[in-house]
Write a protein that holds these residues in place. Structure first.
Motif, PDB file in Angstrom:
ATOM      1  N   ALA A   1       0.824  -1.204   0.000  1.00 54.89           N
ATOM      2  CA  ALA A   1       0.000   0.000   0.000  1.00 54.89           C
ATOM      3  C   ALA A   1       0.862   1.259   0.000  1.00 54.89           C
ATOM      4  O   ALA A   1       0.536   2.245  -0.685  1.00 54.89           O
ATOM      5  N   ALA A   2       1.961   1.244   0.732  1.00 56.56           N
ATOM      6  CA  ALA A   2       2.854   2.405   0.773  1.00 56.56           C
ATOM      7  C   ALA A   2       3.478   2.667  -0.591  1.00 56.56           C
ATOM      8  O   ALA A   2       3.617   3.831  -1.001  1.00 56.56           O
ATOM      9  N   PHE A   3       3.846   1.624  -1.317  1.00 53.53           N
ATOM     10  CA  PHE A   3       4.405   1.805  -2.655  1.00 53.53           C
ATOM     11  C   PHE A   3       3.373   2.432  -3.597  1.00 53.53           C
ATOM     12  O   PHE A   3       3.705   3.311  -4.388  1.00 53.53           O
ATOM     13  N   VAL A   4       2.136   2.003  -3.487  1.00 53.85           N
ATOM     14  CA  VAL A   4       1.073   2.588  -4.314  1.00 53.85           C
ATOM     15  C   VAL A   4       0.866   4.046  -3.930  1.00 53.85           C
ATOM     16  O   VAL A   4       0.845   4.936  -4.789  1.00 53.85           O
ATOM     17  N   GLU A   5       0.734   4.307  -2.634  1.00 50.90           N
ATOM     18  CA  GLU A   5       0.459   5.664  -2.154  1.00 50.90           C
ATOM     19  C   GLU A   5       1.582   6.644  -2.500  1.00 50.90           C
ATOM     20  O   GLU A   5       1.327   7.792  -2.848  1.00 50.90           O
TER      21      GLU A   5
ATOM     22  N   CYS B   1      12.947   3.497 -13.705  1.00 49.15           N
ATOM     23  CA  CYS B   1      11.879   4.470 -13.953  1.00 49.15           C
ATOM     24  C   CYS B   1      11.758   5.582 -12.921  1.00 49.15           C
ATOM     25  O   CYS B   1      11.533   6.720 -13.278  1.00 49.15           O
ATOM     26  N   THR B   2      11.839   5.246 -11.638  1.00 50.23           N
ATOM     27  CA  THR B   2      11.429   6.215 -10.624  1.00 50.23           C
ATOM     28  C   THR B   2      12.529   7.145 -10.142  1.00 50.23           C
ATOM     29  O   THR B   2      12.232   8.126  -9.487  1.00 50.23           O
ATOM     30  N   GLY B   3      13.773   6.835 -10.403  1.00 46.19           N
ATOM     31  CA  GLY B   3      14.835   7.670  -9.857  1.00 46.19           C
ATOM     32  C   GLY B   3      15.054   7.438  -8.374  1.00 46.19           C
ATOM     33  O   GLY B   3      15.749   8.191  -7.723  1.00 46.19           O
ATOM     34  N   TYR B   4      14.419   6.458  -7.792  1.00 41.68           N
ATOM     35  CA  TYR B   4      14.590   5.973  -6.423  1.00 41.68           C
ATOM     36  C   TYR B   4      13.990   6.856  -5.337  1.00 41.68           C
ATOM     37  O   TYR B   4      13.738   6.378  -4.247  1.00 41.68           O
ATOM     38  N   GLU B   5      13.763   8.134  -5.564  1.00 43.85           N
ATOM     39  CA  GLU B   5      13.244   8.983  -4.484  1.00 43.85           C
ATOM     40  C   GLU B   5      11.862   8.536  -4.035  1.00 43.85           C
ATOM     41  O   GLU B   5      11.578   8.466  -2.843  1.00 43.85           O
ATOM     42  N   LYS B   6      10.992   8.193  -4.981  1.00 48.61           N
ATOM     43  CA  LYS B   6       9.655   7.724  -4.601  1.00 48.61           C
ATOM     44  C   LYS B   6       9.721   6.367  -3.910  1.00 48.61           C
ATOM     45  O   LYS B   6       8.900   6.067  -3.050  1.00 48.61           O
ATOM     46  N   ILE B   7      10.701   5.571  -4.274  1.00 42.32           N
ATOM     47  CA  ILE B   7      10.888   4.283  -3.599  1.00 42.32           C
ATOM     48  C   ILE B   7      11.295   4.521  -2.149  1.00 42.32           C
ATOM     49  O   ILE B   7      10.761   3.898  -1.228  1.00 42.32           O
ATOM     50  N   LEU B   8      12.226   5.440  -1.935  1.00 42.16           N
ATOM     51  CA  LEU B   8      12.631   5.774  -0.566  1.00 42.16           C
ATOM     52  C   LEU B   8      11.446   6.334   0.213  1.00 42.16           C
ATOM     53  O   LEU B   8      11.253   5.995   1.389  1.00 42.16           O
ATOM     54  N   ASP B   9      10.631   7.178  -0.440  1.00 35.25           N
ATOM     55  CA  ASP B   9       9.431   7.708   0.213  1.00 35.25           C
ATOM     56  C   ASP B   9       8.507   6.567   0.624  1.00 35.25           C
ATOM     57  O   ASP B   9       7.932   6.595   1.719  1.00 35.25           O
ATOM     58  N   ALA B  10       8.348   5.572  -0.237  1.00 36.41           N
ATOM     59  CA  ALA B  10       7.482   4.440   0.052  1.00 36.41           C
ATOM     60  C   ALA B  10       7.988   3.658   1.255  1.00 36.41           C
ATOM     61  O   ALA B  10       7.196   3.234   2.115  1.00 36.41           O
ATOM     62  N   VAL B  11       9.285   3.444   1.333  1.00 39.54           N
ATOM     63  CA  VAL B  11       9.852   2.700   2.475  1.00 39.54           C
ATOM     64  C   VAL B  11       9.649   3.488   3.759  1.00 39.54           C
ATOM     65  O   VAL B  11       9.240   2.923   4.778  1.00 39.54           O
TER      66      VAL B  11
END
Length: 153
Positions: free
Chosen positions: A90-94, A137-147
């Motif tokens: 859910a965090a990855f989606v959000e 694709c994401t540049g990792y910042e959104k991935i870090l935000d998700a974590v």
């Protein structure tokens, strides 16, 4: 060859395996669990990450026969039900960390593993835990935000 193991909490059997078949191939092609992705087939990208007896592994590097009698958990097995996402999912989606979705399953499983070991990781610890996962694709910042979001929930 026959494989008997537990996949996402359910006993499963697969007949007719050939000797060099990977666990990833069995999951995707024989058991219709497409969550783990086939990308590099060399253990470099993390897209095929699953748990094998509670240990995070690249399923492309695990021979299917090595899973005999063992427990495998895929990204599909993290959710409490088909109608409900796991908080990490859910965090990855959000956070919008799911662009093309190819790396997402491996990142979700790796994040799940990190948060099970360290529920409040620093950014450096997040980066280290996810270092084996590549995203284009994401540049990792959104991935870090998700974590971070998953850790906070």
């Amino acid at each position: 060859m026959r494989l008997t193991c537990t996949i996402n909490g359910e006993p499963r059997e697969v007949d007719g395996l050939w000797e060099g078949e990977s666990l990833l191939y069995v999951l995707r092609e024989r058991l219709a669990l497409p969550g783990s992705k086939n990308a590099c087939e060399q253990g470099e990208c993390g897209s095929c990450s699953v748990y094998l007896d509670g240990v995070l592994v690249c399923s492309c590097l695990v021979a299917a026969g090595q899973a005999e009698g063992r427990a495998v958990v895929t990204v599909e097995g993290l959710a409490p039900s088909e109608e409900e996402l796991h908080p990490v999912q859910a965090a990855f989606v959000e956070a919008g960390a799911v662009q093309c979705g190819f790396c997402t399953p491996g990142l979700i499983v790796a994040t799940h593993d990190l948060l099970a070991r360290n529920p409040s990781p620093s950014d450096a610890e997040i980066r280290e835990a996810l270092a084996g996962n590549l995203c284009r694709c994401t540049g990792y910042e959104k991935i870090l935000d998700a974590v971070r979001l998953a850790a906070a929930s």
